[in-house]
Design a protein around this motif. Structure first.
Motif, PDB file in Angstrom:
ATOM      1  N   VAL A  37      15.368  29.762  44.885  1.00 50.00           N
ATOM      2  CA  VAL A  37      16.400  29.562  45.444  1.00 50.00           C
ATOM      3  C   VAL A  37      17.341  28.281  45.404  1.00 50.00           C
ATOM      4  O   VAL A  37      17.761  28.004  45.044  1.00 50.00           O
ATOM      5  CB  VAL A  37      16.370  30.828  46.786  1.00 50.00           C
ATOM      6  N   LEU A  73      21.724  34.380  50.487  1.00 48.32           N
ATOM      7  CA  LEU A  73      19.958  34.104  50.825  1.00 48.32           C
ATOM      8  C   LEU A  73      19.279  35.872  52.004  1.00 48.32           C
ATOM      9  O   LEU A  73      20.246  35.849  53.027  1.00 48.32           O
ATOM     10  CB  LEU A  73      19.131  33.404  51.149  1.00 48.32           C
ATOM     11  N   LYS A  74      18.507  36.033  52.235  1.00 53.36           N
ATOM     12  CA  LYS A  74      17.723  36.920  52.875  1.00 53.36           C
ATOM     13  C   LYS A  74      17.571  36.364  54.224  1.00 53.36           C
ATOM     14  O   LYS A  74      18.021  34.954  54.907  1.00 53.36           O
ATOM     15  CB  LYS A  74      16.379  37.269  52.249  1.00 53.36           C
ATOM     16  N   THR A 115      22.949  40.397  51.088  1.00 52.42           N
ATOM     17  CA  THR A 115      22.266  40.756  50.236  1.00 52.42           C
ATOM     18  C   THR A 115      21.546  41.531  50.525  1.00 52.42           C
ATOM     19  O   THR A 115      20.842  41.643  51.744  1.00 52.42           O
ATOM     20  CB  THR A 115      21.569  39.293  49.485  1.00 52.42           C
ATOM     21  N   GLU A 144      16.069  39.675  48.280  1.00 53.14           N
ATOM     22  CA  GLU A 144      15.860  37.846  49.228  1.00 53.14           C
ATOM     23  C   GLU A 144      17.115  36.996  48.440  1.00 53.14           C
ATOM     24  O   GLU A 144      17.643  35.635  49.730  1.00 53.14           O
ATOM     25  CB  GLU A 144      14.374  37.005  47.952  1.00 53.14           C
ATOM     26  N   TYR A 145      17.779  37.565  47.270  1.00 47.03           N
ATOM     27  CA  TYR A 145      18.751  36.361  47.639  1.00 47.03           C
ATOM     28  C   TYR A 145      19.732  37.620  46.304  1.00 47.03           C
ATOM     29  O   TYR A 145      18.853  38.216  45.134  1.00 47.03           O
ATOM     30  CB  TYR A 145      18.361  35.120  46.960  1.00 47.03           C
TER      31      TYR A 145
END
Length: 163
Positions: free
Chosen positions: A2, A54-55, A118, A121-122
């Motif tokens: 990321v 992102l998470k 999301t 995670e992303y």
């Protein structure tokens, strides 16, 4: 991974949440006289951005005056929550798992309220707007007001609003 995306594509924090980078803005414009009355001035033909969520982050409910086409690139699927002008709710799942109903592209129509998050995670996606995006066409939702308009989505609105 990321941090590499943020660095490689020069992504910046977006006011609605997540990170973005404008990648295209048409050199040509449509005069205000050629646009619907909801546009107070000329707009470029089209704009495009990269968008990263992102998470534990979300893109808060907002709306714009143009149609917005979402494109999936990589990462986990992205849930786009749409509150349509006719009062209906739609969940768009952007991603690569076609067997699970996910799509690579989807349209959020002009004037609809929408938020995204999301599923992992992303999610790395893109958005294309026509007529082109202008921040004067952007409105961030206020939860109390939006819940009055869409009471059946109150818990979703509370979770995905910043005001």
């Amino acid at each position: 991974m990321v941090q590499n995306l943020i660095h490689q594509y020069n992504l910046l924090p977006h006011p609605e949440g997540g990170y973005f980078k404008e990648t295209y803005r048409s050199a040509e414009s449509i005069p205000a006289s050629g646009l619907p009355l909801r546009f107070p001035a000329e707009r470029t033909f089209s704009t495009a951005i990269y968008f990263l969520l992102l998470k534990d982050l979300f893109s808060a409910f907002h709306r714009i005056k143009s149609d917005e086409c979402w494109h999936f690139y990589e990462g986990d699927s992205l849930n786009v929550h749409v509150l349509h002008l006719d009062g209906t709710y739609e969940l768009i799942r952007l991603g690569k798992n076609r067997e699970e109903g996910e799509v690579y592209q989807a349209i959020v129509p002009a004037g609809a309220w929408f938020a995204s998050e999301t599923s992992g995670e992303y999610s790395y996606v893109g958005c294309t707007v026509a007529p082109g995006f202008d921040f004067t066409d952007f409105e961030l939702a206020k939860a109390a007001e939006l819940k009055l308009e869409y009471p059946e989505s109150a818990s979703l609105i509370e979770r995905l609003c910043r005001q």
